[in-house]
Write an enzyme that holds these catalytic residues in place. Sequence first.
Site, PDB file in Angstrom:
ATOM      1  N   ASP A  99       7.567 -13.976  -6.839  1.00 18.72           N
ATOM      2  CA  ASP A  99       7.617 -14.430  -5.452  1.00 18.72           C
ATOM      3  C   ASP A  99       8.253 -13.306  -4.643  1.00 18.72           C
ATOM      4  OD1 ASP A  99       8.046 -15.532  -2.991  1.00 18.72           O
ATOM      5  OD2 ASP A  99       9.087 -17.325  -3.708  1.00 18.72           O
ATOM      6  N   GLY A 158      -0.216 -10.426  -6.120  1.00 16.75           N
ATOM      7  CA  GLY A 158      -1.165 -11.272  -5.405  1.00 16.75           C
ATOM      8  C   GLY A 158      -2.552 -11.232  -6.015  1.00 16.75           C
ATOM      9  N   TYR A 169      10.188 -13.276  18.559  1.00 16.60           N
ATOM     10  CA  TYR A 169       9.182 -13.261  17.491  1.00 16.60           C
ATOM     11  C   TYR A 169       7.764 -13.465  18.017  1.00 16.60           C
ATOM     12  CZ  TYR A 169       6.775 -14.491  13.124  1.00 16.60           C
ATOM     13  OH  TYR A 169       5.917 -14.542  12.055  1.00 16.60           O
ATOM     14  N   SER A 194      -5.914 -14.486  -6.167  1.00 17.29           N
ATOM     15  CA  SER A 194      -7.008 -14.905  -5.283  1.00 17.29           C
ATOM     16  C   SER A 194      -7.443 -13.742  -4.399  1.00 17.29           C
ATOM     17  CB  SER A 194      -6.565 -16.083  -4.393  1.00 17.29           C
ATOM     18  OG  SER A 194      -5.482 -15.695  -3.555  1.00 17.29           O
ATOM     19  N   GLY A 195      -8.534 -13.955  -3.678  1.00 16.76           N
ATOM     20  CA  GLY A 195      -9.001 -12.982  -2.699  1.00 16.76           C
ATOM     21  C   GLY A 195      -9.304 -11.622  -3.285  1.00 16.76           C
ATOM     22  N   ILE A 196      -8.993 -10.577  -2.514  1.00 17.20           N
ATOM     23  CA  ILE A 196      -9.309  -9.234  -2.979  1.00 17.20           C
ATOM     24  C   ILE A 196      -8.417  -8.817  -4.145  1.00 17.20           C
ATOM     25  CG2 ILE A 196     -10.279  -8.454  -0.793  1.00 17.20           C
ATOM     26  CD1 ILE A 196      -7.675  -7.115  -0.124  1.00 17.20           C
ATOM     27  N   GLY A 197      -7.258  -9.460  -4.280  1.00 16.66           N
ATOM     28  CA  GLY A 197      -6.413  -9.186  -5.439  1.00 16.66           C
ATOM     29  C   GLY A 197      -7.071  -9.625  -6.728  1.00 16.66           C
ATOM     30  N   THR A 204       8.159 -10.460   2.774  1.00 17.00           N
ATOM     31  CA  THR A 204       7.120 -10.560   1.748  1.00 17.00           C
ATOM     32  C   THR A 204       6.251  -9.307   1.677  1.00 17.00           C
ATOM     33  OG1 THR A 204       7.028 -12.958   2.093  1.00 17.00           O
ATOM     34  CG2 THR A 204       5.174 -11.939   0.937  1.00 17.00           C
ATOM     35  N   ASN A 247      -0.431  -5.513  -3.389  1.00 15.62           N
ATOM     36  CA  ASN A 247      -1.537  -6.172  -2.711  1.00 15.62           C
ATOM     37  C   ASN A 247      -1.145  -7.464  -1.986  1.00 15.62           C
ATOM     38  OD1 ASN A 247      -4.632  -7.063  -2.572  1.00 15.62           O
ATOM     39  ND2 ASN A 247      -3.508  -8.731  -3.574  1.00 15.62           N
TER      40      ASN A 247
END
Length: 321
Positions: A93, A41, A197, A44-47, A141, A120
Amino acid sequence: MASIFSLVTGKRGPSGYGSASTAEEVTEGIDASNLTVIITGGASGIGAETARVFALRRAHVIIAARNVEAANDTKKIIIKCNPAARVDIMKLDLSSLKSVRAFADNFLATGLPLNILINNAGVMFCPFQLSVDGFEMQFATNHLGHFYLTNLLLENIKRTAKETGIEGRIVNLSSFAHVHTYEGGILFDQIDNKAGYNDRKAYGQSKLANILHALELSRRLKEEGANVTVNSVHPGVIMTNLMRHSFPMMKVIQVFTCLLWKNVQQGAATTCYVSLHPSITGVTGKYFDDCNEVKPSILASDEELAKRLWDYSEKLVKSAE
């Protein structure tokens, strides 16, 4: 989770760092030029920030991402600011165990060593759906894909540590949300049941699983004397693409809790600290928040639950294979 006072004020803990510390700050002066790291990951983001800072510290960075186009954009940004950066992109993935196996096979075929694995990537608060393998998506995931990936790469990590004498490190990104899960922590054989769920509790369950995975793997590695540590971290609350399934709600919450939120640079700090800092040498099976070791929930400290989850995860992987 760190105290609200420490979070708001940025008060530094025993490590010398706190909620206001950035990834660059906690890795200042560290030379990672002899290290290879995989960051799931990392597009984007913190990755992406983690990848940038590792590249800044001269590590060989492998960004494992579902969206290869976005990952290549991140790579371009990193290299533009740091022309000497060593960054490679590989498709992964995590919701597909076949994709996880293909990634691992492709990486191992390169012959590269592996010093650090940062698990991550993740999804958050998504509506009920099943992965291609038939497992609830957040569990598939956030936990199962990383569980399988780690097992497939583990011999490489152990061998690299033995041959180089450099401690291998595995870091699982969890969350303080691990405390908000289903009764008993993990639903096990009811995990794919749509009727019961709850998107928030399903996310908390997957984050609890991340900590339990690190706890059990650290026990196993200590038992065999491997020079590899495994820890989990809470990065903080950051507005990233991870919140795409609840963006309007989170924006409203952010207005009323603005002092509790971190920017991306701060959000990547704990990951980078636990992955690279020399003061963490030999520390394993622990949970970190704001670059300091803290106690997770009672369920997250349950060694028997961790063992049961390990066996259950192995059973799921075998059933999909």
